[in-house]
Design an enzyme around this catalytic site. Structure first.
Site, PDB file in Angstrom:
ATOM      1  N   GLY A 124       0.773  -1.250   0.000  1.00  0.00           N
ATOM      2  CA  GLY A 124       0.000   0.000   0.000  1.00  0.00           C
ATOM      3  C   GLY A 124       0.797   1.288   0.000  1.00  0.00           C
ATOM      4  O   GLY A 124       0.335   2.295  -0.527  1.00  0.00           O
ATOM      5  N   ASP A 172       1.130   3.192   4.655  1.00  0.00           N
ATOM      6  CA  ASP A 172       0.061   3.855   3.895  1.00  0.00           C
ATOM      7  C   ASP A 172      -0.999   4.449   4.813  1.00  0.00           C
ATOM      8  O   ASP A 172      -1.398   5.593   4.662  1.00  0.00           O
ATOM      9  CB  ASP A 172      -0.580   2.895   2.868  1.00  0.00           C
ATOM     10  CG  ASP A 172      -1.100   1.608   3.477  1.00  0.00           C
ATOM     11  OD1 ASP A 172      -0.919   1.366   4.693  1.00  0.00           O
ATOM     12  OD2 ASP A 172      -1.709   0.813   2.727  1.00  0.00           O
ATOM     13  N   ASP A 217      -4.751   2.472  10.807  1.00  0.00           N
ATOM     14  CA  ASP A 217      -6.196   2.289  10.995  1.00  0.00           C
ATOM     15  C   ASP A 217      -6.407   1.886  12.462  1.00  0.00           C
ATOM     16  O   ASP A 217      -6.503   2.750  13.330  1.00  0.00           O
ATOM     17  CB  ASP A 217      -6.652   1.220   9.997  1.00  0.00           C
ATOM     18  CG  ASP A 217      -8.146   0.996  10.000  1.00  0.00           C
ATOM     19  OD1 ASP A 217      -8.893   1.946  10.263  1.00  0.00           O
ATOM     20  OD2 ASP A 217      -8.587  -0.139   9.728  1.00  0.00           O
ATOM     21  N   LYS A 223      -6.563   7.201  10.625  1.00  0.00           N
ATOM     22  CA  LYS A 223      -7.991   7.252  10.987  1.00  0.00           C
ATOM     23  C   LYS A 223      -8.094   7.222  12.510  1.00  0.00           C
ATOM     24  O   LYS A 223      -8.146   6.141  13.103  1.00  0.00           O
ATOM     25  CB  LYS A 223      -8.707   6.013  10.447  1.00  0.00           C
ATOM     26  CG  LYS A 223      -8.929   5.975   8.958  1.00  0.00           C
ATOM     27  CD  LYS A 223      -9.731   4.709   8.633  1.00  0.00           C
ATOM     28  CE  LYS A 223      -9.735   4.398   7.170  1.00  0.00           C
ATOM     29  NZ  LYS A 223     -10.297   3.070   6.878  1.00  0.00           N
ATOM     30  N   PHE A 265     -13.524   3.852   4.037  1.00  0.00           N
ATOM     31  CA  PHE A 265     -12.562   2.966   3.376  1.00  0.00           C
ATOM     32  C   PHE A 265     -12.064   3.655   2.121  1.00  0.00           C
ATOM     33  O   PHE A 265     -12.843   3.962   1.211  1.00  0.00           O
ATOM     34  CB  PHE A 265     -13.182   1.608   3.044  1.00  0.00           C
ATOM     35  CG  PHE A 265     -12.131   0.598   2.679  1.00  0.00           C
ATOM     36  CD1 PHE A 265     -11.472  -0.128   3.661  1.00  0.00           C
ATOM     37  CD2 PHE A 265     -11.769   0.400   1.357  1.00  0.00           C
ATOM     38  CE1 PHE A 265     -10.473  -1.032   3.337  1.00  0.00           C
ATOM     39  CE2 PHE A 265     -10.767  -0.511   1.014  1.00  0.00           C
ATOM     40  CZ  PHE A 265     -10.122  -1.230   2.013  1.00  0.00           C
ATOM     41  N   VAL A 266     -10.759   3.917   2.076  1.00  0.00           N
ATOM     42  CA  VAL A 266     -10.198   4.692   0.968  1.00  0.00           C
ATOM     43  C   VAL A 266      -9.358   3.824   0.038  1.00  0.00           C
ATOM     44  O   VAL A 266      -8.786   2.811   0.454  1.00  0.00           O
ATOM     45  CB  VAL A 266      -9.359   5.889   1.494  1.00  0.00           C
ATOM     46  CG1 VAL A 266     -10.253   6.957   2.085  1.00  0.00           C
ATOM     47  CG2 VAL A 266      -8.309   5.441   2.498  1.00  0.00           C
ATOM     48  N   ASP A 316      -5.439  -0.254  -2.028  1.00  0.00           N
ATOM     49  CA  ASP A 316      -6.276  -1.117  -2.865  1.00  0.00           C
ATOM     50  C   ASP A 316      -7.569  -1.524  -2.182  1.00  0.00           C
ATOM     51  O   ASP A 316      -7.746  -1.363  -0.977  1.00  0.00           O
ATOM     52  CB  ASP A 316      -5.526  -2.405  -3.200  1.00  0.00           C
ATOM     53  CG  ASP A 316      -5.485  -3.367  -2.014  1.00  0.00           C
ATOM     54  OD1 ASP A 316      -5.193  -2.914  -0.897  1.00  0.00           O
ATOM     55  OD2 ASP A 316      -5.782  -4.562  -2.206  1.00  0.00           O
ATOM     56  N   ARG A 346      -5.071   0.635  -7.033  1.00  0.00           N
ATOM     57  CA  ARG A 346      -3.822   1.231  -6.542  1.00  0.00           C
ATOM     58  C   ARG A 346      -3.311   2.326  -7.475  1.00  0.00           C
ATOM     59  O   ARG A 346      -2.571   3.210  -7.081  1.00  0.00           O
ATOM     60  CB  ARG A 346      -2.732   0.166  -6.415  1.00  0.00           C
ATOM     61  CG  ARG A 346      -3.000  -0.883  -5.354  1.00  0.00           C
ATOM     62  CD  ARG A 346      -1.738  -1.715  -5.141  1.00  0.00           C
ATOM     63  NE  ARG A 346      -2.012  -2.979  -4.484  1.00  0.00           N
ATOM     64  CZ  ARG A 346      -2.105  -3.146  -3.176  1.00  0.00           C
ATOM     65  NH1 ARG A 346      -1.995  -2.107  -2.374  1.00  0.00           N
ATOM     66  NH2 ARG A 346      -2.328  -4.331  -2.659  1.00  0.00           N
TER      67      ARG A 346
HETATM   68  P1  5GP Z   1      -4.229  -1.529  10.915  1.00  0.00           P
HETATM   69  O1  5GP Z   1      -3.327  -2.682  11.239  1.00  0.00           O
HETATM   70  O2  5GP Z   1      -3.699  -0.182  11.350  1.00  0.00           O
HETATM   71  O3  5GP Z   1      -5.635  -1.769  11.393  1.00  0.00           O
HETATM   72  O4  5GP Z   1      -4.396  -1.530   9.363  1.00  0.00           O
HETATM   73  C1  5GP Z   1      -3.432  -1.089   8.542  1.00  0.00           C
HETATM   74  C2  5GP Z   1      -3.581  -1.675   7.179  1.00  0.00           C
HETATM   75  O5  5GP Z   1      -4.936  -1.930   6.856  1.00  0.00           O
HETATM   76  C3  5GP Z   1      -3.095  -0.673   6.168  1.00  0.00           C
HETATM   77  O6  5GP Z   1      -1.713  -0.806   5.962  1.00  0.00           O
HETATM   78  C4  5GP Z   1      -3.937  -1.000   4.964  1.00  0.00           C
HETATM   79  O7  5GP Z   1      -3.319  -2.000   4.207  1.00  0.00           O
HETATM   80  C5  5GP Z   1      -5.243  -1.546   5.543  1.00  0.00           C
HETATM   81  N1  5GP Z   1      -6.291  -0.510   5.596  1.00  0.00           N
HETATM   82  C6  5GP Z   1      -6.812   0.083   6.676  1.00  0.00           C
HETATM   83  N2  5GP Z   1      -7.736   0.995   6.341  1.00  0.00           N
HETATM   84  C7  5GP Z   1      -7.783   0.998   5.002  1.00  0.00           C
HETATM   85  C8  5GP Z   1      -8.530   1.750   4.044  1.00  0.00           C
HETATM   86  O8  5GP Z   1      -9.354   2.627   4.335  1.00  0.00           O
HETATM   87  N3  5GP Z   1      -8.292   1.462   2.740  1.00  0.00           N
HETATM   88  C9  5GP Z   1      -7.396   0.520   2.335  1.00  0.00           C
HETATM   89  N4  5GP Z   1      -7.256   0.322   1.032  1.00  0.00           N
HETATM   90  N5  5GP Z   1      -6.674  -0.210   3.208  1.00  0.00           N
HETATM   91  C10 5GP Z   1      -6.864   0.041   4.522  1.00  0.00           C
END
Ligand code: 5GP
Length: 176
Positions: free
Chosen positions: A43, A99, A102, A130, A151-152, A158, A164
């Protein structure tokens, strides 16, 4: 196949301006020092490619890949490092480039993993954050944009392996 055009959340011009500012900040913070930039695949590769070209420092680029999301829109709860860096980071100034933060689970795992390897410094750069979804305490040293809980896609991000290539950050609407 139908060509889907999502709603634009952050334009390519806005992204470029923030990345230039982040690159200048990193250049200032590490003046006269070398940095190791770790790009978190897949990402962050577009963000990372643009960011390193705005950093005016001697730099080594490494890649890591981890899995936690699969093809769904919510985290599976654990993170596996599928691809590790190839060089040592001991006593180096390391910047992990992510990227999106979350829940924070992915980056928490990576920060813990790399900290054990005794870098001189360990910083985090993230394209997106976020805050409403955060479950772990994470300090983002270089953040481009804080966003709402949507969700972006695009600019490297992706959905099920697609979108992407979009030059901007868009919102994925239900049904796609
Ligand atoms: P975390 O471990 O912080 O919950 O999630 C991180 C990963 O989740 C990011 O590196 C990404 O790959 C994916 N992710 C989280 N939110 C989004 C979103 O809104 N869009 C996309 N495409 N991927 C996300």
């Amino acid at each position: 196949m139908e060509h889907y055009t999502p709603e634009i959340l952050i334009s390519d011009d806005e992204i470029a301006a923030r990345i230039e500012a982040l690159g200048n900040q990193i250049t200032k913070d590490f003046e006269n020092q070398e940095v190791v930039v770790i790009c978190v695949l897949k990402g962050s590769y577009v963000f990372c490619a643009d960011l390193i070209r705005k950093i005016q420092l001697p730099l080594r680029l490494e890649f890591v890949a981890c899995s936690s999301y699969g093809e769904s829109m919510s985290s599976s709860g654990n993170v596996h490092i599928d691809l590790d860096v190839t060089g040592s980071i001991e006593n180096q100034n390391v910047i992990i480039v992510e990227d999106i933060v979350d829940t924070g689970l992915t980056i928490k795992t990576l920060l813990e993993t790399f900290k054990l390897r005794r870098p001189k410094s360990l910083k985090l750069a993230s394209l997106l954050y976020k805050p409403s979804r955060l479950k772990y305490s994470i300090d983002i040293d270089y953040l481009a944009f804080e966003i709402e809980d949507k969700f972006v896609i695009g600019y490297g991000l992706d959905y099920a392996g697609r979108y992407r290539e979009l030059p901007y950050i868009g919102i994925l609407n239900a049904g796609h």
